[in-house]
Design a protein around this motif. Structure first.
Motif, short mmCIF file in Angstrom:
data_model
loop_
_atom_site.label_atom_id
_atom_site.label_comp_id
_atom_site.label_asym_id
_atom_site.label_seq_id
_atom_site.Cartn_x
_atom_site.Cartn_y
_atom_site.Cartn_z
N LYS A 159 -2.72 -46.19 -4.18
CA LYS A 159 -3.15 -46.15 -5.59
C LYS A 159 -4.44 -46.95 -5.70
O LYS A 159 -4.49 -48.11 -5.28
CB LYS A 159 -2.05 -46.77 -6.46
N LYS A 161 -7.22 -48.69 -8.11
CA LYS A 161 -7.55 -49.14 -9.46
C LYS A 161 -8.93 -48.59 -9.79
O LYS A 161 -9.84 -48.65 -8.94
CB LYS A 161 -7.56 -50.67 -9.50
N ASP A 186 -5.22 -45.74 -11.19
CA ASP A 186 -4.71 -46.49 -12.34
C ASP A 186 -5.88 -47.11 -13.10
O ASP A 186 -6.63 -47.91 -12.55
CB ASP A 186 -3.76 -47.59 -11.85
N ASN A 188 -5.59 -48.71 -16.22
CA ASN A 188 -5.22 -49.84 -17.09
C ASN A 188 -5.99 -49.81 -18.42
O ASN A 188 -6.60 -50.82 -18.80
CB ASN A 188 -5.42 -51.18 -16.37
N GLU A 211 -2.95 -42.98 -14.02
CA GLU A 211 -2.08 -43.90 -14.75
C GLU A 211 -2.86 -44.54 -15.90
O GLU A 211 -3.97 -45.06 -15.70
CB GLU A 211 -1.59 -44.96 -13.75
N ASP A 236 1.99 -46.21 -18.18
CA ASP A 236 2.50 -47.52 -17.78
C ASP A 236 2.60 -48.36 -19.05
O ASP A 236 3.66 -48.39 -19.71
CB ASP A 236 1.55 -48.12 -16.73
N GLU A 237 1.48 -48.98 -19.47
CA GLU A 237 1.47 -49.90 -20.61
C GLU A 237 2.10 -49.30 -21.88
O GLU A 237 2.69 -50.04 -22.68
CB GLU A 237 0.03 -50.34 -20.92
N ASN A 258 5.66 -44.55 -15.08
CA ASN A 258 5.76 -45.76 -14.26
C ASN A 258 6.77 -46.66 -14.96
O ASN A 258 6.54 -47.09 -16.09
CB ASN A 258 4.38 -46.41 -14.18
N LYS A 260 8.41 -50.13 -15.23
CA LYS A 260 8.38 -51.55 -14.85
C LYS A 260 9.46 -52.24 -15.64
O LYS A 260 9.36 -52.35 -16.87
CB LYS A 260 7.03 -52.18 -15.21
MG MG Z 1 -0.49 -49.65 -14.11
#
Ligand code: MG
Ligand code: OSB
Length: 365
Positions: A159, A161, A186, A188, A211, A236-237, A258, A260
């Motif tokens: 992965k 970033k 990803d 973010n 992501e 994700d977030e 994802n 978490k």
């Molecule tokens: Mg992430």
């Protein structure tokens, strides 16, 4: 189960190399562990966020305060893991802090029954394929050298970033150099819908997923972006509960999630997200927060549930730390073993924990 004592231990452990994302650069895992002592067993957990609220709104200082003043008083002295979420529900937000509390209570509870967390959650395998998350580098050659090293170690998925200015070029370079490895990116939250045409340039590199390209509260934006790019969107977030997952899936905002555990309030809600996603045919994978072994052990157990069909960000201890708080987790043929012992299946090594502990606070006694 009767809680007799809750301790918070600040730890600071250097990372083997700086980890740069679109939201900042980390050089140390600077967080705290919780130790919950009960009348039957003790339990451990790790707070997953950082000293600064850059990945999410929570951070170490706030979590310490909300645990001490608002969460621990609501779950002491009598509590079970399943009661932690309802008893702390009146406190808005702070899901990562709640996750730390629930996990330590769950660890103690499971240890008192001698049951591994994987068995409790419904794990169906004893090892899971491991991916690795590669930070933003100063140059493409530097990135290629790092990726080459990880592939040589056997990681099953890479992965990268990304952020504006570091996206198409590194992806193209990794694809050209390493061929058809499993590859994903990803962001973010670093992009806006106005970047849709640019992000569509990633389509030709056959990525597993992109992501969290947009802001965490922009479910509609992700649904619109999904209509304009071919790469599957993974959130994700944005996903903080099973209800969020149901909403995002229904609105077409993601094709992959994802999971978490920390971000969603703990392993019990993480399992519900797994169940909601599985019912919709949505693949999930287990994310990470550069956890020490205390956080990674239970993440590996979650990643062994049947809906976790993509490799997770569950890397070996050596990817993060020269010395981990637990016995090191190792990569074998691209897989990581799920801890088999009771509870989270791992303990801090006492001497190592002492060396990395910077402060201890008693939250309840
Ligand atoms: Mg992430
Ligand atoms: O967005 O998945 C993320 C690390 C810290 C905060 C957020 C993220 C990450 C990672 C690393 O990508 C995952 C890991 O190996 O623990």
């Amino acid at each position: 189960m009767k809680v007799e004592r809750v301790e918070l231990l600040h730890v600071a452990i250097p990372l083997v190399s700086p980890f740069r994302t679109s939201f900042g650069t980390m050089t140390t895992k600077d967080t705290f562990l919780l130790r919950v002592v009960t009348d039957t067993a003790q339990g451990w957990s790790e707070f997953a966020a950082d000293p600064e609220p850059l990945y999410c709104s929570e951070f170490v200082g706030a979590a310490e305060l909300v645990l001490a003043d608002h969460l621990v008083p609501r779950v002491t002295p009598e509590v079970t893991a399943a009661q932690v979420a309802p008893r702390t529900h009146a406190v808005k937000g702070h899901k990562l802090a709640k996750a730390a509390l629930e996990t330590a209570v769950l660890d103690a509870e499971l240890r008192s029954f001698g049951m591994p967390i994987g068995t409790f959650l419904g794990a169906t395998t004893d090892k899971v394929p491991a991916g690795v998350s590669v930070g933003i580098k100063n140059s493409v050659p530097e990135l290629l050298a790092d990726v080459e090293g990880y592939l040589a170690e056997g990681y099953a998925r890479i992965k990268l970033k990304i952020e504006p200015g570091w996206d198409v070029e590194p992806v193209r370079a990794v694809r050209e150099r390493f061929g058809d490895v499993l590859l994903q990116v990803d962001a973010n939250t670093a992009y806006t819908l106005a970047d849709a045409d640019h992000l569509r340039r990633l389509d030709e590199y056959d990525l597993l997923l992109i992501e969290q390209p947009l802001e965490e509260d922009d479910i509609r934006g992700h649904a619109l972006l999904a209509q304009r790019i071919g790469t599957p969107i993974c959130l994700d977030e944005s996903i903080t509960s099973a209800r969020d997952a149901a909403t995002a899936i229904a609105l077409g905002a993601c094709r992959i999630i994802n999971v978490k555990p920390a971000r969603v309030g703990g392993y019990l809600e993480a399992r519900r997200i797994h169940d909601v996603a599985a019912a919709h045919g949505i693949p999930v994978w287990c994310g990470g927060m550069l956890e020490t072994g205390i956080g990674r052990g239970p993440n590996l157990a979650l990643a062994a549930l049947p809906g976790f069909v993509l490799p997770g960000d569950v890397s070996a201890s050596s990817r993060y730390f020269a010395e981990d708080l637990t016995e090191p987790f190792e990569l074998r043929d691209g897989f990581m073993n799920v801890p088999a012992g009771p509870g989270i299946g791992v303990d801090p090594v006492p001497e190592t924990l002492r060396r990395f502990t910077t402060a201890t606070k008693v939250l309840y006694a």
